[in-house]
Design a protein around this motif. Sequence first.
Motif, mmCIF file in Angstrom:
data_model
loop_
_atom_site.group_PDB
_atom_site.id
_atom_site.type_symbol
_atom_site.label_atom_id
_atom_site.label_comp_id
_atom_site.label_asym_id
_atom_site.label_seq_id
_atom_site.Cartn_x
_atom_site.Cartn_y
_atom_site.Cartn_z
ATOM 1 N N ASP A 95 0.806 -1.213 0.000
ATOM 2 C CA ASP A 95 0.000 0.000 0.000
ATOM 3 C C ASP A 95 0.846 1.275 0.000
ATOM 4 O OD1 ASP A 95 -2.228 -1.509 -0.076
ATOM 5 O OD2 ASP A 95 -2.730 -1.292 2.059
ATOM 6 N N GLU A 96 2.004 1.182 0.633
ATOM 7 C CA GLU A 96 2.836 2.379 0.738
ATOM 8 C C GLU A 96 3.150 2.977 -0.650
ATOM 9 O OE1 GLU A 96 5.526 -0.627 2.205
ATOM 10 O OE2 GLU A 96 7.208 0.407 1.267
ATOM 11 N N THR A 142 0.260 5.169 -2.082
ATOM 12 C CA THR A 142 0.280 6.522 -1.526
ATOM 13 C C THR A 142 1.352 7.367 -2.218
ATOM 14 O OG1 THR A 142 -0.163 5.362 0.549
ATOM 15 C CG2 THR A 142 0.253 7.756 0.673
ATOM 16 N N GLU A 174 0.352 8.259 -5.758
ATOM 17 C CA GLU A 174 -0.646 9.317 -5.876
ATOM 18 C C GLU A 174 -0.028 10.686 -5.651
ATOM 19 O OE1 GLU A 174 -3.665 7.714 -3.367
ATOM 20 O OE2 GLU A 174 -4.478 6.449 -4.983
ATOM 21 N N ALA A 175 0.893 10.737 -4.737
ATOM 22 C CA ALA A 175 1.605 12.000 -4.520
ATOM 23 C C ALA A 175 2.416 12.383 -5.757
ATOM 24 C CB ALA A 175 2.534 11.862 -3.306
#
Lengths: 236, 236, 236, 236, 236, 236
Positions: A221-222, A225, A228-229
Amino acid sequence: MNEETRDKLMGVSVATLATALFKRGLRNQVIQGVHPVGRKGRNMVGPAFTLRYMPAREDRNQLTEFRREDHPQRVAIETCPEGSVLVMDSRKQANAASAGDILITRLMVRGGAGVVTDGGFRDAAVIAELDIPAYHTRPSSPTNLTNNEAIAINEPIGCGDAPVFPGDIVVGDDDCVIVIPAHLAEEVADEAVEMTAYEDFVVEQVKAGQSIIGLYPRTRDEHLTAFEAWRKANGR
Amino acid sequence: MNEETRDKLMGVSVATLATALFKRGLRNQVIQGVHPVGRKGRNMVGPAFTLRYMPAREDRNQLTEFRREDHPQRVAIETCPEGSVLVMDSRKQANAASAGDILITRLMVRGGAGVVTDGGFRDAAVIAELDIPAYHTRPSSPTNLTNNEAIAINEPIGCGDAPVFPGDIVVGDDDCVIVIPAHLAEEVADEAVEMTAYEDFVVEQVKAGQSIIGLYPRTRDEHLTAFEAWRKANGR
Amino acid sequence: MNEETRDKLMGVSVATLATALFKRGLRNQVIQGVHPVGRKGRNMVGPAFTLRYMPAREDRNQLTEFRREDHPQRVAIETCPEGSVLVMDSRKQANAASAGDILITRLMVRGGAGVVTDGGFRDAAVIAELDIPAYHTRPSSPTNLTNNEAIAINEPIGCGDAPVFPGDIVVGDDDCVIVIPAHLAEEVADEAVEMTAYEDFVVEQVKAGQSIIGLYPRTRDEHLTAFEAWRKANGR
Amino acid sequence: MNEETRDKLMGVSVATLATALFKRGLRNQVIQGVHPVGRKGRNMVGPAFTLRYMPAREDRNQLTEFRREDHPQRVAIETCPEGSVLVMDSRKQANAASAGDILITRLMVRGGAGVVTDGGFRDAAVIAELDIPAYHTRPSSPTNLTNNEAIAINEPIGCGDAPVFPGDIVVGDDDCVIVIPAHLAEEVADEAVEMTAYEDFVVEQVKAGQSIIGLYPRTRDEHLTAFEAWRKANGR
Amino acid sequence: MNEETRDKLMGVSVATLATALFKRGLRNQVIQGVHPVGRKGRNMVGPAFTLRYMPAREDRNQLTEFRREDHPQRVAIETCPEGSVLVMDSRKQANAASAGDILITRLMVRGGAGVVTDGGFRDAAVIAELDIPAYHTRPSSPTNLTNNEAIAINEPIGCGDAPVFPGDIVVGDDDCVIVIPAHLAEEVADEAVEMTAYEDFVVEQVKAGQSIIGLYPRTRDEHLTAFEAWRKANGR
Amino acid sequence: MNEETRDKLMGVSVATLATALFKRGLRNQVIQGVHPVGRKGRNMVGPAFTLRYMPAREDRNQLTEFRREDHPQRVAIETCPEGSVLVMDSRKQANAASAGDILITRLMVRGGAGVVTDGGFRDAAVIAELDIPAYHTRPSSPTNLTNNEAIAINEPIGCGDAPVFPGDIVVGDDDCVIVIPAHLAEEVADEAVEMTAYEDFVVEQVKAGQSIIGLYPRTRDEHLTAFEAWRKANGR
């Protein structure tokens, strides 16, 4: 094809497209064994317009044949629609040419988006310098009459063991050429753009020292994130 | 491998090494049919770390496979020791990729000395620009799942019809790649350095108009004298 | 060969020559599968001097063989006449070398006009930089002894499936190599010069938007008039 | 494998099995390019026991190697379980043997169900007469040491471009050999028996003058009725 | 060749001879890719008499050529010494014939011991029935003029990638053909007779249930004793 | 085709026909690489009716396709005219079938004169026993859907690198298959009958000890006289 799809396909790699088609169960859409005559630094994109060659029978393939205004090779060059890619089924034989610089120049002037043969071009060193993407297996100086008779225009064909239907979307980059079935072009283009964004992110991460495990493909999952950034930061 | 041997092997050609192995009765150590994806202007040198592919069975080779953290292709990239050359047995089939730019980039970042496949790489135009020597037979965009299942790490394999044992010393130049059995690496490196000195002398002589008869190989004493003088003059 | 014919052949393409021979019923004169080791930007032209290889038998092909001053490979290099092209029949096998940079350098210094093998050269990256045109199928580092025994000089041979007789005129450009039977060289050179003038005219016309129908080949009278004007204007 | 499944597979053709696997998305399970050394008039059926060859390095492959009691080729013959099929990955190279009549005789005596190589057997004319099914690409007299080093037993391998895992069920008939993934063997055997019944019915109908349209595959109800009657009448 | 050697070679297999040559460092003496046109149930044995083909140039290979009494193909058939094997280098190309039934019949009547080509014969079904062993790669109906020009008689040649020197002893069985260098024929024949005796003994032992370990090759003393008894009992 | 021509072609060999076409400048009419699935002991003769395959795209080639009554493969079998030879362009790929025993049985029942593919048949061992001549390259069990999509009926095609136009006369014997352009069939049949008479005479002469020089081809008058006597005596 619509311009938006074309634009999307100009910005993705054949490798990415091959994976998108693989997901849909299509495993043989890359034209095997061809490469760019000269690298163009940009993709070739357009719907397929096809020419089929058969083995040449000597009495039907004297030089006088070219004087016929309805010779299929000549007609193919003169009728290939603007923006289309002329794809030639040369039965994977490069011992005689599929075409030469004069015909490819004419195709370029007429607005052809590119040309692919699973045989070889004569005048290849000249074709390499033209402003039209061309793909073949190797240079081949003998006139096509020596071994190839142009017999039919815009039929479904094989090219480098890939199936090609007229209107399929053909995309070439510096490595390879792929054939996207017409009805899948839009969705595959969309998906490839998304995949490309992620792959570009991954390359940056990997260059920065990140392991591929969990990142490519993404299972942790990291990375979601972070991606998306990255998209926001890079406007992708 | 020790640094001295590596340094020696950085300065000799695969052709010279092939002759040194031929003297020892080894005739099939050149990996046939591969060439540099992009020329690096320096040799690739390192011990072999191997990956073996087998034909892909469809139910075992869906895209979800890559999500497994123990997928052998991924593990090979992540565990290939620094300074080693990753050698892939792709059964001489380039209709699907052996790897792509993301994995090769990761290998580069991890310190891999190079990578060789007897199949083809996808994203080859990108790999050509990376700072890691890579050798293949031709670009190949389809994902390896299409035809290749990575099945085993660091086994003895064949690559381009050459036998490769883990730990053998792999050397590539702008022409070819050769596999030196581990136990011969030092003595072959030494001999190749000597041979290279003589060959460099010979090239100078030939460019100056000397016949090759008696010179290459050396059978006339006069050339020995000249060579010894040349070595002194050139610090070789 | 006479200098005038050589000059003419320096200025025409192998493709044009292939068509001129095709008109005369000769369909297999292009050496299939070879390409320039390094592009020279000029044609290779010269009469053929041939070397024939056979499969190497191990007891006859140890390194000591090269010490024989009458070894045919060495003799071929040292006796190939100035201005001739050395054509090697390597049985289309590139798993061992046909020759390396030292021998090709010697051939260059002796005035050889070029060299062709249907196998491969070792030290190919070096040969590519020499000032002598060389053609092969791919780089091949193993010494020729590994698989090729040089057995006969200046016999009729096959090279890349083309028939080559000593004295035939060999012409290479950036694409391919062709073999012109000796007795046809002059007339074919003349015809090719004429054809080239017309083709150059055609390229200009096509770039200016002209259709190829009726122009290439010329079946419409208007183009004859235009071509004659063009010749005058361009001194062709 | 259980006897019932074996019995079923003894009575169906490789073609029928290939179709049953095709339905399940498996397209590459037929071992390409092999044929029976001698026709046995019955199927070969058994679980795969594998032997992998790699290219032979000369110093490791002298005749003395066979004196080692742990030589993998010998061990494979002596440990292949009764009822199993020995499948050899010879990298599709038949220029040296995969095995000869003495070893295949030993395998037969030990109860082997058959043997397959994608290379060639020596003593093939003798093997053809043995009471064990054997499949290869062509006779090849040179000892395997010439080109093949037996390196590993019972690993997953490729054979004739098909994936083979130890324990997969191998079936050969007079045409070809197919590899059924172990977990599918029972259901595929059942389905193939059903398909064979229908195909036998179809052949009778076609010989009697029936069109294949609507019959093969069956799309017309009339044929279902007729088939059911036929099954009863023939006890199928 | 002497009759005693011929007799010995009539009774051994090509596989056994290949191993005897392998011991002497000769690994490439089997003519690759050829098989008997028709099985004769006996060996072909005789010294090589060679014919070399080159690619046919059309103007030199019209049907009228055969009217020349000195056409090399015809001369080869008419001058091949009684007891010799005619070996043809057809450059491994079977798209045109190497010879047909009339010429092979003539060779048979003249006492030729056999004929081998690495191309193909026309009228192969007829040749299969003649009382002369013939080996080729496949039937090929087109006249040799189509692709092959007979150019030289009794030169060293390649045939199926094996080196063949005039006078080498050629042996064919139902599997393959091998070329024994002339100077080795006697010693190899002797050794092969010995090896054959042991192999025949081994086959009996294996059929009786003996393991190959320690027996083939023989490393256990017990088998030596048994073999000596067997020789006495069988007069070998 | 008329019955008289058919009868003549039933009695001549493909080799003789190949020479008759060679005289007329046609060098590539033999279908390369195919052989009889089972020998019939009689020629196959009939006009060509063609089926063209292209590479299969997975989404268009599921088993359900065969349920379509207009599937081109099925339609070809059901519409091939009585007395015609069905010639299939399978792009020289035998990794999947061109057809199987049920379809070929149907073709036989419908009066087809034979069938040729440059791929392979499944159920080949069954087809070999049918009373219809069939030619292919090797048995191939996978359903054609795996790799071949039947796309067009009765177009000009290539088969085994020979050009085939619908209506051309196809002749097969135990060796090979040849394609006679329709407009030449009668004259070639006549000439081949004459040639066959002379060849039969020659075989008798050669078996009786006559040299081929001056006899084959006939350049000495004595043989003409003898031939004329032979014709009378044998009613030829």
